[in-house]
Design an enzyme around this catalytic site. Structure first.
Site, PDB file in Angstrom:
ATOM      1  N   ASN A   9      -0.186  13.618  -7.722  1.00  0.00           N
ATOM      2  CA  ASN A   9       0.943  13.061  -8.468  1.00  0.00           C
ATOM      3  C   ASN A   9       1.633  12.034  -7.560  1.00  0.00           C
ATOM      4  OD1 ASN A   9       3.320  12.556  -9.819  1.00  0.00           O
ATOM      5  ND2 ASN A   9       4.150  14.633  -9.578  1.00  0.00           N
ATOM      6  N   LYS A  11       3.959  10.067  -8.316  1.00  0.00           N
ATOM      7  CA  LYS A  11       5.393   9.870  -8.655  1.00  0.00           C
ATOM      8  C   LYS A  11       5.706   8.378  -8.702  1.00  0.00           C
ATOM      9  CE  LYS A  11       6.248  14.379  -6.699  1.00  0.00           C
ATOM     10  NZ  LYS A  11       7.205  15.334  -6.172  1.00  0.00           N
ATOM     11  N   HIS A  95       7.516  17.810 -15.630  1.00  0.00           N
ATOM     12  CA  HIS A  95       7.721  17.957 -14.182  1.00  0.00           C
ATOM     13  C   HIS A  95       9.208  18.224 -13.929  1.00  0.00           C
ATOM     14  CE1 HIS A  95       8.014  17.013  -9.936  1.00  0.00           C
ATOM     15  NE2 HIS A  95       6.717  17.177  -9.867  1.00  0.00           N
ATOM     16  N   GLU A  97      11.174  17.102 -11.859  1.00  0.00           N
ATOM     17  CA  GLU A  97      11.978  15.886 -11.632  1.00  0.00           C
ATOM     18  C   GLU A  97      12.361  15.250 -12.967  1.00  0.00           C
ATOM     19  OE1 GLU A  97       9.265  14.052  -8.878  1.00  0.00           O
ATOM     20  OE2 GLU A  97       9.748  15.600  -7.401  1.00  0.00           O
ATOM     21  N   GLU A 164       5.134  25.022 -10.264  1.00  0.00           N
ATOM     22  CA  GLU A 164       5.722  24.286  -9.141  1.00  0.00           C
ATOM     23  C   GLU A 164       7.153  24.778  -8.909  1.00  0.00           C
ATOM     24  OE1 GLU A 164       3.638  20.229  -8.560  1.00  0.00           O
ATOM     25  OE2 GLU A 164       5.251  19.954 -10.005  1.00  0.00           O
ATOM     26  N   GLY A 170       8.252  18.817  -2.159  1.00  0.00           N
ATOM     27  CA  GLY A 170       8.672  17.811  -1.187  1.00  0.00           C
ATOM     28  C   GLY A 170       9.497  18.356  -0.041  1.00  0.00           C
ATOM     29  N   SER A 209       4.504  21.222  -1.927  1.00  0.00           N
ATOM     30  CA  SER A 209       4.173  21.181  -0.491  1.00  0.00           C
ATOM     31  C   SER A 209       2.778  21.709  -0.184  1.00  0.00           C
ATOM     32  CB  SER A 209       5.231  21.921   0.337  1.00  0.00           C
ATOM     33  OG  SER A 209       6.491  21.270   0.189  1.00  0.00           O
ATOM     34  N   GLY A 230       1.825  16.206  -4.487  1.00  0.00           N
ATOM     35  CA  GLY A 230       2.635  15.001  -4.439  1.00  0.00           C
ATOM     36  C   GLY A 230       2.388  14.237  -3.153  1.00  0.00           C
TER      37      GLY A 230
HETATM   38  P1  PGA Z   1       4.823  17.749  -3.199  1.00  0.00           P
HETATM   39  O1  PGA Z   1       5.049  17.448  -4.777  1.00  0.00           O
HETATM   40  O2  PGA Z   1       3.363  18.060  -3.025  1.00  0.00           O
HETATM   41  O3  PGA Z   1       5.223  16.466  -2.521  1.00  0.00           O
HETATM   42  O4  PGA Z   1       5.685  18.908  -2.856  1.00  0.00           O
HETATM   43  C1  PGA Z   1       4.359  18.198  -5.748  1.00  0.00           C
HETATM   44  C2  PGA Z   1       4.801  17.744  -7.121  1.00  0.00           C
HETATM   45  O5  PGA Z   1       5.985  17.459  -7.311  1.00  0.00           O
HETATM   46  O6  PGA Z   1       3.965  17.658  -8.039  1.00  0.00           O
END
Ligand code: PGA
Length: 249
Positions: A9, A11, A95, A97, A164, A170, A209, A230
Site C-alpha cells: 500500500n 498510500k 483503510h 486512514e 490492521e 507506521g 509495521s 505500507g
Molecule cells: P505500515 O502500513 O506497513 O507502514 O505500518 C500498513 C498499512 O497502513 O496498510
C-alpha cells in the site's frame, strides 16, 4: 494451504520517479512462485503506468479507494469501474486512514465493496482497533462490529480482509504473535459463520509495521494468509524480502 497474498500500500507516495522500484518489484514477482500473489496499490495517478509496466509479469495492481457509484457528479472521486479500466484488479477499502480522515462509516465501506465486486475487482476490506480499544479489551468486539457493517454478502472469492490494528500502522509496533493469531482466528470464525464454506476461502491479511524482520514469524501464524504492507513496500528490496518470507511459509 491458501496462496499467500503480499500487497503493498503506497498510500500518498509515489511519482514517475518511483516507477523504477515498481519495475524491480514486478521483475522480482517472477520469482515469487505459485504459492504467493504479489500486488502493489499505488496512488491512482500511477495505476495505469504501473499496470502497463506489470503486464507480462505476475504483479497485480490495486487501487486504494473507490466511490460507491460507477459514474456521476462526484468531483474528485474515482469509481471501481475506472480503477478496473486503468488496469487494477483489486482495491483497498475502509483503510483506517480513510475511516479517520474521511469519516468513512462501516456502511460506506460496504457500499464501496459492493461497487468494487460488481466492477470485477477484489475488495480488500480493512478492519482494526485503536490502542485505546485494545487496552479496554474491546479489540475482538470492535473488529467483529466492523465486519458486521463492512463486509457485503457477495462472491467470497472477490473478498479479502485485512486486519490492521490502527496503533501498529507506521509505528514500528506490532501485536504479539498470540494476539495476531487470536484475532485472525476470530475473523475466520466470523467469515465461516456468515459466508459458510466460502468464508474459509477468504484471505485474511495482517497489516501494521510488517517488515522483512518480522514477516516470517507473522506469516507462519494460522489464518494469516498474507500481509498488507505500507512503509516497507516503497523499496523493492524490503518488499521482495517479505515476498520471499511468504514463499517459505
Ligand atoms: P505500515 O502500513 O506497513 O507502514 O505500518 C500498513 C498499512 O497502513 O496498510
Amino acid at each position: 494451504m491458501m496462496r499467500k497474498l503480499i500487497a503493498g500500500n503506497w498510500k500518498m507516495n509515489g511519482t514517475a520517479a518511483d516507477l523504477g522500484e515498481a519495475r524491480d518489484i514486478a521483475d522480482g514477482a517472477r520469482d515469487a512462485g505459485s504459492d504467493v500473489t504479489v500486488m502493489l496499490c499505488p496512488p491512482a495517478t500511477l495505476i495505469d503506468r504501473m499496470a502497463g509496466m506489470a503486464a507480462g509479469t505476475p504483479l497485480l495492481i490495486g487501487g486504494q479507494d473507490c466511490h460507491a457509484s460507477q459514474t456521476g457528479a462526484h468531483t474528485g472521486d474515482i469509481s471501481a469501474r475506472m480503477l478496473a479500466d486503468a488496469g487494477a484488479s483489486a482495491v483497498i477499502l475502509g483503510h483506517s486512514e480513510r475511516r479517520a480522515d474521511h469519516g468513512e462509516s462501516n456502511g460506506a465501506v460496504r457500499a464501496k465493496a459492493e461497487a468494487a465486486v460488481r466492477a470485477g475487482l477484489t475488495a480488500i476490506i480493512c478492519v482494526g482497533e485503536t490502542e485505546a480499544q485494545r487496552d479496554a479489551g474491546e479489540a475482538l468486539a470492535l473488529v467483529e462490529a466492523q465486519l458486521d457493517g463492512s463486509v457485503p454478502q457477495l462472491d467470497p472469492s472477490r473478498l479479502v480482509i485485512a486486519y490492521e490494528p490502527v496503533w501498529a500502522i507506521g509505528t514500528g509496533k506490532t501485536p504479539t504473535a498470540d494476539d495476531i493469531a487470536a484475532m485472525h482466528h476470530h475473523i475466520r470464525g466470523w467469515l465461516t459463520g456468515r459466508l459458510s464454506a466460502g468464508g474459509s476461502e477468504i484471505a485474511i491479511l495482517y497489516g501494521g509495521s510488517m517488515k522483512p524482520g518480522n514477516a516470517a514469524e507473522i506469516l507462519s501464524l494460522a489464518d494469516v494468509d498474507g500481509g498488507l504492507i505500507g512503509g516497507a513496500s516503497l523499496k523493492a528490496a524490503d518488499f521482495l524480502a517479505i515476498v520471499a518470507a511468504a514463499k517459505m511459509k
